[in-house]
Design a protein around this motif. Structure first.
Motif, PDB file in Angstrom:
ATOM      1  N   VAL A  26      36.084  39.019  41.306  1.00 46.93           N
ATOM      2  CA  VAL A  26      35.608  39.811  40.179  1.00 46.93           C
ATOM      3  C   VAL A  26      36.723  40.771  39.739  1.00 46.93           C
ATOM      4  O   VAL A  26      37.556  41.172  40.539  1.00 46.93           O
ATOM      5  CB  VAL A  26      34.310  40.571  40.562  1.00 46.93           C
ATOM      6  CG1 VAL A  26      34.573  41.629  41.601  1.00 46.93           C
ATOM      7  CG2 VAL A  26      33.638  41.146  39.351  1.00 46.93           C
ATOM      8  N   ARG A  27      36.767  41.095  38.467  1.00 49.20           N
ATOM      9  CA  ARG A  27      37.811  41.988  37.939  1.00 49.20           C
ATOM     10  C   ARG A  27      37.164  43.114  37.142  1.00 49.20           C
ATOM     11  O   ARG A  27      36.133  42.922  36.513  1.00 49.20           O
ATOM     12  CB  ARG A  27      38.755  41.222  37.026  1.00 49.20           C
ATOM     13  CG  ARG A  27      39.357  40.005  37.689  1.00 49.20           C
ATOM     14  CD  ARG A  27      40.829  40.064  37.681  1.00 49.20           C
ATOM     15  NE  ARG A  27      41.374  38.927  38.412  1.00 49.20           N
ATOM     16  CZ  ARG A  27      42.378  39.043  39.234  1.00 49.20           C
ATOM     17  NH1 ARG A  27      42.928  40.208  39.431  1.00 49.20           N
ATOM     18  NH2 ARG A  27      42.840  37.998  39.860  1.00 49.20           N
ATOM     19  N   ASN A  28      37.816  44.275  37.161  1.00 52.08           N
ATOM     20  CA  ASN A  28      37.320  45.375  36.335  1.00 52.08           C
ATOM     21  C   ASN A  28      37.943  45.277  34.939  1.00 52.08           C
ATOM     22  O   ASN A  28      38.652  44.319  34.628  1.00 52.08           O
ATOM     23  CB  ASN A  28      37.580  46.728  37.003  1.00 52.08           C
ATOM     24  CG  ASN A  28      39.053  47.109  37.053  1.00 52.08           C
ATOM     25  OD1 ASN A  28      39.925  46.384  36.557  1.00 52.08           O
ATOM     26  ND2 ASN A  28      39.350  48.242  37.655  1.00 52.08           N
ATOM     27  N   ASN A  29      37.688  46.266  34.095  1.00 56.62           N
ATOM     28  CA  ASN A  29      38.193  46.235  32.716  1.00 56.62           C
ATOM     29  C   ASN A  29      39.713  46.241  32.643  1.00 56.62           C
ATOM     30  O   ASN A  29      40.289  45.818  31.638  1.00 56.62           O
ATOM     31  CB  ASN A  29      37.629  47.412  31.922  1.00 56.62           C
ATOM     32  CG  ASN A  29      36.147  47.261  31.685  1.00 56.62           C
ATOM     33  OD1 ASN A  29      35.602  46.160  31.751  1.00 56.62           O
ATOM     34  ND2 ASN A  29      35.471  48.373  31.429  1.00 56.62           N
ATOM     35  N   ASP A  30      40.369  46.760  33.676  1.00 53.95           N
ATOM     36  CA  ASP A  30      41.833  46.779  33.713  1.00 53.95           C
ATOM     37  C   ASP A  30      42.416  45.502  34.312  1.00 53.95           C
ATOM     38  O   ASP A  30      43.628  45.382  34.452  1.00 53.95           O
ATOM     39  CB  ASP A  30      42.328  47.976  34.533  1.00 53.95           C
ATOM     40  CG  ASP A  30      41.954  49.298  33.892  1.00 53.95           C
ATOM     41  OD1 ASP A  30      41.866  49.356  32.654  1.00 53.95           O
ATOM     42  OD2 ASP A  30      41.739  50.271  34.642  1.00 53.95           O
ATOM     43  N   GLY A  31      41.553  44.567  34.700  1.00 49.63           N
ATOM     44  CA  GLY A  31      42.008  43.308  35.269  1.00 49.63           C
ATOM     45  C   GLY A  31      42.289  43.354  36.755  1.00 49.63           C
ATOM     46  O   GLY A  31      42.871  42.427  37.307  1.00 49.63           O
ATOM     47  N   ARG A  32      41.874  44.430  37.426  1.00 49.62           N
ATOM     48  CA  ARG A  32      42.117  44.552  38.868  1.00 49.62           C
ATOM     49  C   ARG A  32      40.975  43.928  39.666  1.00 49.62           C
ATOM     50  O   ARG A  32      39.814  44.160  39.376  1.00 49.62           O
ATOM     51  CB  ARG A  32      42.249  46.015  39.262  1.00 49.62           C
ATOM     52  CG  ARG A  32      43.499  46.666  38.748  1.00 49.62           C
ATOM     53  CD  ARG A  32      43.652  48.060  39.370  1.00 49.62           C
ATOM     54  NE  ARG A  32      44.868  48.676  38.898  1.00 49.62           N
ATOM     55  CZ  ARG A  32      44.912  49.694  38.046  1.00 49.62           C
ATOM     56  NH1 ARG A  32      43.800  50.222  37.577  1.00 49.62           N
ATOM     57  NH2 ARG A  32      46.059  50.186  37.671  1.00 49.62           N
ATOM     58  N   ASP A  33      41.353  43.163  40.692  1.00 49.50           N
ATOM     59  CA  ASP A  33      40.353  42.639  41.625  1.00 49.50           C
ATOM     60  C   ASP A  33      40.078  43.728  42.667  1.00 49.50           C
ATOM     61  O   ASP A  33      40.727  44.781  42.659  1.00 49.50           O
ATOM     62  CB  ASP A  33      40.828  41.327  42.251  1.00 49.50           C
ATOM     63  CG  ASP A  33      42.066  41.463  43.129  1.00 49.50           C
ATOM     64  OD1 ASP A  33      42.478  42.600  43.439  1.00 49.50           O
ATOM     65  OD2 ASP A  33      42.614  40.436  43.514  1.00 49.50           O
TER      66      ASP A  33
END
Length: 120
Positions: A26-33
């Motif tokens: 899963v990733r957040n809005n900044d693209g970080r897992d």
């Protein structure tokens, strides 16, 4: 709350979520897992746990790895002894007999109940 307790509780929370099926992808809005996000926030203990689970191929393989290592040692031990690379235990012969002489299926079944720090 001390930093040590917070680190331990963060790892416990990660373990709980992973054991219940939380995704590592899963990733957040900044693209970080999750691992990248933990490293971004300097949560290295949690990040290292997430990296180890990913490297193992998921939660179950991560948790089962110590058991597989013990099974592999059990299989290699007789050959190691023949080559002089392992000696008989002088203090705990009963444990050694249980480790080596139990039939494989019984040993695997008993091993399923063994808990490692990864099971917490």
């Amino acid at each position: 709350m001390s930093a040590r307790i917070r680190k331990k509780s963060q790892s416990k929370l990660c373990k709980l979520l992973l054991s219940r099926g939380a995704s590592l992808d899963v990733r957040n809005n900044d693209g970080r897992d999750p691992e990248a996000l933990a490293r971004y926030h300097s949560k290295t203990t949690a990040a290292d746990l997430l990296a180890a689970v990913r490297a193992a191929g998921g939660w179950l393989p991560y948790v089962d790895a110590p058991r597989k290592e013990l099974l592999a040692l059990r299989q290699r031990l007789p050959a190691l002894r023949k080559r002089g690379r392992a000696s008989m235990s002088s203090s705990v012969r009963l444990h050694e007999r249980l480790f080596l002489d139990s039939p494989g299926d019984i040993f695997r079944q008993a091993l399923a109940f063994w808990r490692s720090d990864r099971d917490d």
